[in-house]
Motif scaffolding. Sequence first.
Motif, PDB file in Angstrom:
ATOM      1  N   VAL A 153      56.780  50.499  76.382  1.00 31.62           N
ATOM      2  CA  VAL A 153      56.663  49.353  75.471  1.00 31.62           C
ATOM      3  C   VAL A 153      56.109  49.799  74.120  1.00 31.62           C
ATOM      4  CG1 VAL A 153      55.474  47.159  75.096  1.00 31.62           C
ATOM      5  CG2 VAL A 153      56.460  47.682  77.338  1.00 31.62           C
ATOM      6  N   LEU A 154      55.127  50.699  74.155  1.00 30.45           N
ATOM      7  CA  LEU A 154      54.560  51.207  72.907  1.00 30.45           C
ATOM      8  C   LEU A 154      55.600  51.995  72.110  1.00 30.45           C
ATOM      9  CD1 LEU A 154      52.105  51.567  71.095  1.00 30.45           C
ATOM     10  CD2 LEU A 154      51.454  53.547  72.472  1.00 30.45           C
ATOM     11  N   ASN A 155      56.374  52.823  72.795  1.00 28.56           N
ATOM     12  CA  ASN A 155      57.432  53.574  72.106  1.00 28.56           C
ATOM     13  C   ASN A 155      58.488  52.641  71.523  1.00 28.56           C
ATOM     14  OD1 ASN A 155      56.142  55.914  72.836  1.00 28.56           O
ATOM     15  ND2 ASN A 155      57.456  56.316  74.597  1.00 28.56           N
ATOM     16  N   LEU A 156      58.796  51.583  72.254  1.00 27.89           N
ATOM     17  CA  LEU A 156      59.767  50.612  71.746  1.00 27.89           C
ATOM     18  C   LEU A 156      59.243  49.914  70.495  1.00 27.89           C
ATOM     19  CD1 LEU A 156      62.495  49.224  72.233  1.00 27.89           C
ATOM     20  CD2 LEU A 156      61.301  47.545  73.639  1.00 27.89           C
ATOM     21  N   ALA A 157      57.960  49.594  70.485  1.00 25.15           N
ATOM     22  CA  ALA A 157      57.371  48.960  69.301  1.00 25.15           C
ATOM     23  C   ALA A 157      57.396  49.909  68.105  1.00 25.15           C
ATOM     24  CB  ALA A 157      55.939  48.524  69.608  1.00 25.15           C
ATOM     25  N   ILE A 158      57.087  51.177  68.339  1.00 21.58           N
ATOM     26  CA  ILE A 158      57.122  52.156  67.245  1.00 21.58           C
ATOM     27  C   ILE A 158      58.549  52.335  66.731  1.00 21.58           C
ATOM     28  CG2 ILE A 158      56.711  54.576  66.662  1.00 21.58           C
ATOM     29  CD1 ILE A 158      54.428  54.530  68.714  1.00 21.58           C
ATOM     30  N   ALA A 159      59.509  52.384  67.652  1.00 16.69           N
ATOM     31  CA  ALA A 159      60.911  52.511  67.237  1.00 16.69           C
ATOM     32  C   ALA A 159      61.358  51.298  66.425  1.00 16.69           C
ATOM     33  CB  ALA A 159      61.797  52.685  68.469  1.00 16.69           C
ATOM     34  N   ALA A 160      60.892  50.107  66.815  1.00 14.98           N
ATOM     35  CA  ALA A 160      61.245  48.903  66.061  1.00 14.98           C
ATOM     36  C   ALA A 160      60.650  48.946  64.655  1.00 14.98           C
ATOM     37  CB  ALA A 160      60.759  47.666  66.813  1.00 14.98           C
ATOM     38  N   LEU A 161      59.414  49.414  64.534  1.00 16.25           N
ATOM     39  CA  LEU A 161      58.800  49.535  63.214  1.00 16.25           C
ATOM     40  C   LEU A 161      59.559  50.532  62.340  1.00 16.25           C
ATOM     41  CD1 LEU A 161      54.997  49.545  64.134  1.00 16.25           C
ATOM     42  CD2 LEU A 161      56.279  47.710  63.035  1.00 16.25           C
ATOM     43  N   ILE A 162      59.947  51.646  62.924  1.00 14.08           N
ATOM     44  CA  ILE A 162      60.709  52.638  62.160  1.00 14.08           C
ATOM     45  C   ILE A 162      62.050  52.062  61.723  1.00 14.08           C
ATOM     46  CG2 ILE A 162      61.848  54.884  62.310  1.00 14.08           C
ATOM     47  CD1 ILE A 162      59.628  55.774  64.186  1.00 14.08           C
ATOM     48  N   TYR A 163      62.678  51.291  62.605  1.00 14.99           N
ATOM     49  CA  TYR A 163      63.998  50.730  62.283  1.00 14.99           C
ATOM     50  C   TYR A 163      63.914  49.716  61.144  1.00 14.99           C
ATOM     51  CZ  TYR A 163      68.242  47.966  62.763  1.00 14.99           C
ATOM     52  OH  TYR A 163      69.401  47.284  62.501  1.00 14.99           O
ATOM     53  N   VAL A 164      62.977  48.772  61.248  1.00 15.20           N
ATOM     54  CA  VAL A 164      62.905  47.725  60.224  1.00 15.20           C
ATOM     55  C   VAL A 164      62.434  48.278  58.882  1.00 15.20           C
ATOM     56  CG1 VAL A 164      62.553  45.903  61.921  1.00 15.20           C
ATOM     57  CG2 VAL A 164      60.565  47.060  60.944  1.00 15.20           C
ATOM     58  N   THR A 210      65.470  50.491  57.337  1.00 17.24           N
ATOM     59  CA  THR A 210      66.579  49.653  56.871  1.00 17.24           C
ATOM     60  C   THR A 210      66.140  48.621  55.842  1.00 17.24           C
ATOM     61  OG1 THR A 210      66.234  48.207  58.798  1.00 17.24           O
ATOM     62  CG2 THR A 210      67.896  49.935  58.999  1.00 17.24           C
ATOM     63  N   ASN A 211      64.895  48.726  55.373  1.00 19.74           N
ATOM     64  CA  ASN A 211      64.356  47.848  54.326  1.00 19.74           C
ATOM     65  C   ASN A 211      64.370  46.377  54.723  1.00 19.74           C
ATOM     66  OD1 ASN A 211      63.851  50.006  52.583  1.00 19.74           O
ATOM     67  ND2 ASN A 211      65.897  49.905  51.704  1.00 19.74           N
ATOM     68  N   ARG A 212      64.203  46.112  56.007  1.00 19.94           N
ATOM     69  CA  ARG A 212      64.066  44.732  56.456  1.00 19.94           C
ATOM     70  C   ARG A 212      62.620  44.254  56.359  1.00 19.94           C
ATOM     71  NH1 ARG A 212      68.495  46.584  59.322  1.00 19.94           N
ATOM     72  NH2 ARG A 212      70.170  45.056  59.642  1.00 19.94           N
ATOM     73  N   LEU A 213      61.691  45.146  56.611  1.00 24.30           N
ATOM     74  CA  LEU A 213      60.267  44.850  56.498  1.00 24.30           C
ATOM     75  C   LEU A 213      59.559  46.105  55.999  1.00 24.30           C
ATOM     76  CD1 LEU A 213      59.494  42.833  59.784  1.00 24.30           C
ATOM     77  CD2 LEU A 213      59.591  41.917  57.467  1.00 24.30           C
ATOM     78  N   PHE A 214      58.337  45.885  55.502  1.00 30.34           N
ATOM     79  CA  PHE A 214      57.474  46.990  55.068  1.00 30.34           C
ATOM     80  C   PHE A 214      58.175  47.861  54.021  1.00 30.34           C
ATOM     81  CE2 PHE A 214      56.729  46.221  59.655  1.00 30.34           C
ATOM     82  CZ  PHE A 214      55.484  45.629  59.561  1.00 30.34           C
ATOM     83  N   VAL A 215      58.805  47.210  53.056  1.00 27.29           N
ATOM     84  CA  VAL A 215      59.513  47.944  52.013  1.00 27.29           C
ATOM     85  C   VAL A 215      58.495  48.488  51.023  1.00 27.29           C
ATOM     86  CG1 VAL A 215      61.258  47.810  50.216  1.00 27.29           C
ATOM     87  CG2 VAL A 215      61.511  46.458  52.302  1.00 27.29           C
TER      88      VAL A 215
END
Length: 214
Positions: free
Chosen positions: A90-101, A104-109
């Motif tokens: 679950v932690l790895n999935l959360a980190i992967a989601a943060l890297i993805y968003v 791709t400039n969806r969040l944390f731009v």
Amino acid sequence: MYFYYALPSLLAPHLVNLVVVSLATSATVSGKEAARWRRIASMAMAVVAGIDVWSVSTYNHGANARATRPSDLDMYFWTSRALRPVALGVLNLAIAALIYVSSTNRLFVSPVDPATRVAAVTRQLLATKSKMSAVGIIKNTSLRDEDLRTRTAAYWTHEGRLMREVMEDREVVEGINDALANRIQIQAITQDAENYALNMLPDLKPVVPVAKVG
């Protein structure tokens, strides 16, 4: 005492996961978009490992000694062993989601710093200048070479004759007249051309001011 013997096997999944996440968030492997989350991911891994070690070390393992029935037994160690990889996943999935968003400039731009933008514009200008220089070299070559100059003159002679023949056609003349009368705004086109010429050409001002007599 037995806790210290179990500590290496307890920390092994966390260490392996830390190595994998460190490689996944490396700038060499995944670029700078993923590298910005490397410190946060490492801290999250350390927190999860600390919670896991603390929960195991503070668990009252002597409670099962007073159980009189199998249903009263607390399968804490088996449950924690099964939930440990789930928590890491679950932690790895959360980190992967943060890297993805973020990538791709969806969040944390993060805004591009001025130096990077200036460097990018400079590279584009240099590339444009190189292309214009190449066009100038090709043009000079075609004008200096007798064969190419002859072929160029023949092409434009043929093109001019062909366009004259097309423009003399009755249907073409009627179509042009209809477009000029109904669909095309000559004044707007003239104004756009004038503005373009004024923007492209420098303002021709006299270097020495003209003195007024009298």
